[in-house]
Design a protein around this motif. Structure first.
Motif, PDB file in Angstrom:
ATOM      1  N   ARG A   1       0.839  -1.194   0.000  1.00 55.51           N
ATOM      2  CA  ARG A   1       0.000   0.000   0.000  1.00 55.51           C
ATOM      3  C   ARG A   1       0.879   1.252   0.000  1.00 55.51           C
ATOM      4  N   TRP A   2       1.922   1.252   0.824  1.00 56.21           N
ATOM      5  CA  TRP A   2       2.865   2.368   0.921  1.00 56.21           C
ATOM      6  C   TRP A   2       4.282   1.866   0.641  1.00 56.21           C
ATOM      7  N   VAL A   3       5.071   2.673  -0.061  1.00 60.06           N
ATOM      8  CA  VAL A   3       6.490   2.404  -0.277  1.00 60.06           C
ATOM      9  C   VAL A   3       7.278   3.582   0.282  1.00 60.06           C
ATOM     10  N   ILE A   4       8.231   3.257   1.144  1.00 60.54           N
ATOM     11  CA  ILE A   4       9.064   4.280   1.782  1.00 60.54           C
ATOM     12  C   ILE A   4      10.520   4.041   1.408  1.00 60.54           C
ATOM     13  N   ASP A   5      11.171   5.077   0.916  1.00 60.15           N
ATOM     14  CA  ASP A   5      12.603   5.007   0.611  1.00 60.15           C
ATOM     15  C   ASP A   5      13.380   5.507   1.821  1.00 60.15           C
ATOM     16  N   ALA A   6      14.095   4.590   2.460  1.00 61.36           N
ATOM     17  CA  ALA A   6      14.968   4.926   3.593  1.00 61.36           C
ATOM     18  C   ALA A   6      16.354   4.362   3.343  1.00 61.36           C
ATOM     19  N   CYS A   7      16.730   4.274   2.063  1.00 58.74           N
ATOM     20  CA  CYS A   7      17.988   3.599   1.725  1.00 58.74           C
ATOM     21  C   CYS A   7      19.167   4.554   1.623  1.00 58.74           C
ATOM     22  N   GLY A   8      19.083   5.701   2.282  1.00 57.65           N
ATOM     23  CA  GLY A   8      20.218   6.603   2.353  1.00 57.65           C
ATOM     24  C   GLY A   8      20.524   7.265   1.019  1.00 57.65           C
ATOM     25  N   ARG A   9      21.806   7.559   0.819  1.00 53.50           N
ATOM     26  CA  ARG A   9      22.203   8.330  -0.357  1.00 53.50           C
ATOM     27  C   ARG A   9      21.992   7.587  -1.668  1.00 53.50           C
ATOM     28  N   ALA A  10      21.728   6.289  -1.597  1.00 56.62           N
ATOM     29  CA  ALA A  10      21.380   5.558  -2.819  1.00 56.62           C
ATOM     30  C   ALA A  10      20.114   6.124  -3.433  1.00 56.62           C
ATOM     31  N   GLY A  11      19.184   6.617  -2.601  1.00 57.67           N
ATOM     32  CA  GLY A  11      18.005   7.345  -3.041  1.00 57.67           C
ATOM     33  C   GLY A  11      17.273   6.710  -4.212  1.00 57.67           C
ATOM     34  N   MET A  12      16.780   5.507  -4.032  1.00 57.39           N
ATOM     35  CA  MET A  12      16.173   4.782  -5.147  1.00 57.39           C
ATOM     36  C   MET A  12      14.967   5.517  -5.731  1.00 57.39           C
ATOM     37  N   LEU A  13      14.061   5.951  -4.875  1.00 60.00           N
ATOM     38  CA  LEU A  13      12.904   6.688  -5.381  1.00 60.00           C
ATOM     39  C   LEU A  13      13.309   8.059  -5.914  1.00 60.00           C
ATOM     40  N   LYS A  14      14.267   8.666  -5.254  1.00 61.25           N
ATOM     41  CA  LYS A  14      14.725   9.980  -5.713  1.00 61.25           C
ATOM     42  C   LYS A  14      15.244   9.886  -7.142  1.00 61.25           C
ATOM     43  N   ARG A  15      16.043   8.861  -7.419  1.00 62.55           N
ATOM     44  CA  ARG A  15      16.573   8.683  -8.767  1.00 62.55           C
ATOM     45  C   ARG A  15      15.463   8.315  -9.758  1.00 62.55           C
ATOM     46  N   LYS A  16      14.590   7.429  -9.340  1.00 63.52           N
ATOM     47  CA  LYS A  16      13.520   6.972 -10.221  1.00 63.52           C
ATOM     48  C   LYS A  16      12.601   8.126 -10.624  1.00 63.52           C
ATOM     49  N   LEU A  17      12.321   9.027  -9.687  1.00 64.04           N
ATOM     50  CA  LEU A  17      11.361  10.105  -9.917  1.00 64.04           C
ATOM     51  C   LEU A  17      12.016  11.441 -10.268  1.00 64.04           C
ATOM     52  N   GLY A  18      13.345  11.457 -10.344  1.00 66.87           N
ATOM     53  CA  GLY A  18      14.042  12.691 -10.696  1.00 66.87           C
ATOM     54  C   GLY A  18      13.874  13.799  -9.680  1.00 66.87           C
ATOM     55  N   LEU A  19      13.998  13.455  -8.380  1.00 68.25           N
ATOM     56  CA  LEU A  19      13.729  14.418  -7.311  1.00 68.25           C
ATOM     57  C   LEU A  19      14.984  15.097  -6.763  1.00 68.25           C
ATOM     58  N   ALA A  20      16.164  14.685  -7.230  1.00 68.89           N
ATOM     59  CA  ALA A  20      17.404  15.254  -6.691  1.00 68.89           C
ATOM     60  C   ALA A  20      17.448  16.756  -6.934  1.00 68.89           C
ATOM     61  N   GLU A  21      17.938  17.475  -5.931  1.00 64.21           N
ATOM     62  CA  GLU A  21      17.992  18.937  -6.021  1.00 64.21           C
ATOM     63  C   GLU A  21      19.207  19.434  -5.245  1.00 64.21           C
ATOM     64  N   PRO A  22      20.119  20.136  -5.903  1.00 64.05           N
ATOM     65  CA  PRO A  22      21.282  20.659  -5.181  1.00 64.05           C
ATOM     66  C   PRO A  22      20.889  21.857  -4.323  1.00 64.05           C
ATOM     67  N   ASN A  23      21.758  22.219  -3.401  1.00 63.48           N
ATOM     68  CA  ASN A  23      21.581  23.475  -2.673  1.00 63.48           C
ATOM     69  C   ASN A  23      22.876  24.277  -2.768  1.00 63.48           C
ATOM     70  N   ALA A  24      22.895  25.442  -2.167  1.00 63.10           N
ATOM     71  CA  ALA A  24      24.026  26.360  -2.316  1.00 63.10           C
ATOM     72  C   ALA A  24      25.071  26.188  -1.219  1.00 63.10           C
TER      73      ALA A  24
END
Length: 562
Positions: free
Chosen positions: A179-202
């Motif tokens: 029902r729910w999927v949670i990404d807690a895999c650290g810097r590997a960021g599986m969902l972040k990579r899959k969904l293109g959510l990475a965002e740099p900061n200053a």
């Protein structure tokens, strides 16, 4: 309730449909699993962890220092106090020494508390803790699978259709629905990579770290009985000790296993990563910039347990919570900076939001709007905290300005964010909405004060006398810490936040005055306009009662710490 151990989990997993699948069984994932089981005894949670368990002690992961929100989350929200008090070390607060190029640590300015304050925090051996969390999760009915690799994620866009995952263990493939999927895999960021959510900061900074298999007892760096007696207990080594200089700070964190964690965090404009990215380079760097620590480590080279580094470690994330029943927590989402140890805090906040979203979903409510609001609030906390670090590393070597910054940063943290978390108002959208103006004002005030501190440091003389700036000697400061333990109804909570904002305004005015006394030509326009925007009301007068009676010029509240 059936209890499974990590080794038993694959065989026990006859059920292929789960309420929640958490990818990652480290600190963020396991604490979320425990929080969900505390909220819902019947919830079906599967945790998939890439590493084999048990994990090694000491040389496992960094992130050993916790602060008040994270500590409260572990010992009270998750009910882990027996472990925290019995198996980990109680932290003797933060401590700073302006010791660049010095061996005489008792002859430099020290920032810290002479005694423990009311609200505890801990130094955490991540190996010991994560092994315990995995065992505790299994005892509470969580299905924990170690040595598991997630191979495929298919997210459903339909509110009634589950997500699908494939994972492997020892060559065997398993397909599950969730029902729910949670990404807690650290810097590997599986969902972040899959969904293109990475965002740099200053915020550009790098870190290197290692563990030494022996305790570093900083208290033994001086034979001066008076210097040692400034603290009770005489155990500075239990602090998160910072050895600071322009553009960097060095951490010393003791671990319950008997090892010590050592790290260098630096702005590359001052100290490039390639000057410290091996143990030998780091030792050469210590010999130049922190020679007393070099002396301590030089004879312990054979006790080196690990060495690692991160380049440009700070990053953001476009979205961490979704009404489509997925979320990111911990470093899978965003990461700020290890200074002030906010990592566990953001795990606590993120996991609390995820738990509440799952609760609303289980109750049959749409979570789309709520997820969007939580994401906005979470990012607001992130932006506020990022301002503490961004472009501020240059003043870390300033014995006149950094003590004032530390007091401001703590007052902001304990007076606003900590109050919201400790008093369990994090998910009370109506109450937080009623305080929107105050919270936004405090955020803008923080940004303006950080700029004022930066400008002040550019003009300060950076005098480094042999004194201890004792935070525990400020009654209002100790009371602010203690106040997190209060029990407040809604009216009292609103009054507390408003008083905290008034307190911040008073402190900001004093910082402005101190900076201008140092250099009257400093540009104070941004901070001055904010302070003029909202003239002190009765609430400000009530907040002022937390402060000491006026002390000698130039400042009532910052003089003792600058």
């Amino acid at each position: 309730m059936t209890t499974t151990t990590p080794q038993q989990a694959p065989q026990a997993q006859a059920k292929r449909q789960h309420d929640v699948v958490i990818m990652g069984g480290g600190l963020a994932g396991l604490t979320l699993a425990l929080q969900l089981k505390r909220r819902f005894d019947d919830i079906d949670v599967l945790v998939l962890e890439r590493r084999s368990h048990p994990v090694p002690h000491a040389a496992h992961k960094v992130g050993e220092s916790s602060v008040e929100i994270g500590a409260h989350y572990f010992d009270t929200v998750l009910d882990l106090k027996p472990h925290m008090q019995g198996e980990q070390l109680r932290k003797f607060g933060f401590r700073f020494f302006f010791s660049e190029g010095r061996r005489d640590i008792d002859q430099v300015t020290e920032i810290g508390a002479s005694r423990y304050l009311s609200v505890p925090s801990y130094q955490i051996d991540r190996g010991i803790f994560e092994n315990y969390l995995a065992e505790e999760a299994a005892r509470r009915g969580v299905r924990f699978v170690d040595h598991a690799l997630v191979r495929k994620i298919e997210l459903s866009e339909d509110a009634h259709t589950p997500h699908h995952l494939s994972w492997t263990q020892d060559g065997e493939t398993h397909d599950v629905a969730a029902r729910w999927v949670i990404d807690a895999c650290g810097r590997a960021g599986m969902l972040k990579r899959k969904l293109g959510l990475a965002e740099p900061n200053a915020h550009d900074a790098n870190a290197v770290w290692f563990r030494i298999g022996e305790r570093i007892t900083l208290d033994d760096w001086s034979d001066d009985a008076e210097w040692r007696a400034r603290c009770e207990p005489q155990a500075r080594w239990l602090s998160t000790n910072h050895l600071v200089g322009a553009g960097y700070w060095v951490w010393l964190i003791p671990l319950a296993s008997g090892s010590h964690s050592v790290g260098i965090v630096a702005d590359p404009r001052y100290h490039p990563l390639d000057t410290m990215d091996t143990f030998e380079k780091a030792m050469d760097w210590f010999a130049k910039y922190q020679p007393r620590l070099f002396d301590e480590l030089d004879g312990k080279r054979h006790l080196l347990q690990d060495f690692a580094f991160f380049k440009n470690f700070s990053y953001g994330c476009k979205q961490v919570f979704s009404g489509q029943r997925w979320a990111l927590t911990g470093e899978a989402g965003l990461f700020l900076d290890p200074f002030y140890s906010p990592g566990s805090d953001f795990i606590a906040i993120g996991n609390t939001y995820i738990t509440d979203l799952i609760a609303h979903d289980r109750a049959g409510h749409s979570v789309t709007a709520r997820a969007q609001l939580y994401d906005q609030i979470y990012h607001s906390f992130y932006e506020s905290t990022l301002a503490l670090y961004q472009d501020q590393y240059g003043l870390f070597g300033d014995p006149e300005v950094l003590p004032v910054k530390v007091i401001w940063d703590y007052t902001y943290y304990w007076g606003v964010l900590s109050q919201i978390f400790f008093h369990d108002r994090l998910t009370d959208l109506s109450l937080l909405g009623s305080l929107k103006d105050e919270l936004q004002h405090s955020q803008r005030l923080n940004i303006a004060v950080q700029a004022m501190l930066r400008a002040w440091s550019g003009a300060s003389q950076k005098r480094n006398p042999a004194v201890m700036l004792d935070q525990a000697s400020l009654p209002w400061f100790a009371e602010l810490n203690r106040s997190m333990n209060d029990t407040l109804d809604d009216d009292a909570f609103v009054a507390r936040i408003r008083a905290s904002v008034a307190q911040l305004r008073q402190l900001a005015e004093e910082i402005r005055e101190r900076a201008l006394e140092c250099d009257p030509t400093l540009d104070d326009s941004a901070l001055r306009l904010l302070l003029e925007e909202n003239r002190p009301s009765r609430a400000a007068g009530e907040a002022a009662m937390l402060f000491d009676a006026p002390s000698p010029s130039p400042s009532r509240n910052t003089a003792e710490l600058a």
